[in-house]
Design an enzyme around this catalytic site. Structure first.
Site, PDB file in Angstrom:
ATOM      1  N   HIS A  92       1.063  -1.077  -0.006  1.00 35.01           N
ATOM      2  CA  HIS A  92      -0.024  -0.005  -0.006  1.00 35.01           C
ATOM      3  C   HIS A  92       0.804   1.242  -0.105  1.00 35.01           C
ATOM      4  CE1 HIS A  92      -3.196  -2.722   0.764  1.00 35.01           C
ATOM      5  NE2 HIS A  92      -2.678  -3.266   1.759  1.00 35.01           N
ATOM      6  N   GLU A 129      -1.520   0.481   7.877  1.00 30.05           N
ATOM      7  CA  GLU A 129      -0.740  -0.655   7.477  1.00 30.05           C
ATOM      8  C   GLU A 129       0.390  -0.141   6.519  1.00 30.05           C
ATOM      9  OE1 GLU A 129      -1.250  -4.511   4.456  1.00 30.05           O
ATOM     10  OE2 GLU A 129      -3.123  -2.898   4.727  1.00 30.05           O
ATOM     11  N   HIS A 184       2.538  -7.205   4.521  1.00 26.19           N
ATOM     12  CA  HIS A 184       1.213  -6.589   4.693  1.00 26.19           C
ATOM     13  C   HIS A 184       0.758  -6.865   6.303  1.00 26.19           C
ATOM     14  CE1 HIS A 184       0.198  -5.537   0.752  1.00 26.19           C
ATOM     15  NE2 HIS A 184       0.937  -6.610   0.358  1.00 26.19           N
ATOM     16  N   GLU A 262       1.183 -11.675   5.359  1.00 28.06           N
ATOM     17  CA  GLU A 262       0.328 -10.884   6.376  1.00 28.06           C
ATOM     18  C   GLU A 262       0.715 -10.902   7.692  1.00 28.06           C
ATOM     19  OE1 GLU A 262      -1.946  -8.653   5.611  1.00 28.06           O
ATOM     20  OE2 GLU A 262      -2.767  -9.514   3.757  1.00 28.06           O
TER      21      GLU A 262
END
Length: 300
Positions: A92, A129, A184, A262
């Site tokens: 992101h 994040e 992430h 993640e």
């Protein structure tokens, strides 16, 4: 956070110095530096001068060789990733929310079209994040470079938005990375926790030739992250923290071994507290570095 309905941030995601050892000059037994000639010295030993010189050279080489090998071994141990290329993709971007038009444009990910990028998730009190992934990625890059690797990041703090998921994949492909990892944090229900690694599936596209190596990379990173951080496997997705997907552009378009991780669920209070702790983020980076090292230095 990489949810199935959304696009993931793709991961588009140095020599051993030998010590030169010259042989020391060896003089014949009982002969001074300025005394008898080489032939006289050789005569005293009952051998021709040429044979005497050759023996001295051989002795010097035998003495030097272990020193050279020891220095090379020490250098290899200190820089085990010399010659390796790693691409790190901080998922992101903190500026994405200001560029909704740009990140919502559709891009081709080989088996479908998805949004260029997404904003990502955050902890309940606002730690994003995007900030987390850049922090851990920067720490990881420093560790890998100290081990001799060439490291490329898909974005830095100055990247205004994106890049798009197809561009992130392209960065890793162009670098011909030996390994690529996209970092992430998930945004699942507050009662769910734990980390998981996302691996590519064969889709009849660019990623197919590296699916097997990506699976091995994922297992190595999974094991090192679990043991290095103490975080549990996800209790809501995947099997033993491994989840195979075919809907992520960062994986589908990769031609180099690549995974997503993640690192936990940012909406879970226990996981979130660790995400916000700088010391724990450093621990995460060390664990990821160990997993990458294990993969890159193991026999194929």
């Amino acid at each position: 956070m990489i949810r199935r309905p959304l696009a993931a941030a793709a991961l588009a995601l140095c020599g051993v110095g030998a010590v030169a050892c010259g042989g020391a000059e060896v003089s014949g037994t009982g002969v001074s530096d300025t005394g008898a000639s080489a032939s006289t010295a050789a005569s005293q030993l009952g051998r021709p001068a040429a044979t005497q010189d050759q023996s001295a050279d051989t002795a010097s080489a035998e003495t030097a060789a272990p020193t050279t090998r020891t220095a090379a071994a020490s250098e290899a141990e200190a820089r085990p990733l010399a010659g390796k290329v790693v691409v790190i993709d901080p998922g992101h971007n903190g500026g994405n929310f200001r560029h909704t038009r740009e990140i919502n444009q559709l891009v081709d990910i080989a088996n479908q079209k998805k949004a260029c990028d997404t904003t990502g998730t955050s902890t309940n009190d606002g730690y994003t994040e995007a900030a987390f992934t850049l922090d851990v990625s920067t720490r990881l890059a420093k560790l890998l470079r100290a081990q001799g690797a060439t490291v490329k990041l898909t974005r830095t703090s100055s990247t205004p938005w994106g890049p798009c998921i197809n561009q992130r994949a392209a960065i890793g492909n162009k670098a011909k990375a030996d390994a690529a990892i996209s970092i992430h944090g998930d945004g699942a229900g507050a009662n769910l926790r734990g980390f998981h690694v996302i691996l590519p599936k064969k889709i009849g596209g660019p990623v197919d030739p590296v699916v097997k190596d990506s699976a091995r990379l994922g297992a190595d990173v999974r094991d090192a992250f679990h043991s290095g951080t103490g975080l549990p496997y996800s209790n809501y997705i995947g099997k033993r923290a491994l989840n195979y997907r075919s809907d992520l552009g960062g994986l589908n378009l990769s031609t180099v071994p690549k995974i997503f991780i993640e690192c936990g669920n940012m909406r879970n209070a226990t996981d979130a507290a660790k995400f916000k702790n700088p010391a724990f983020r450093a621990k995460m980076a060390r664990a990821l570095a160990k997993g990458l090292e294990n993969y890159l230095t193991s026999a194929r």
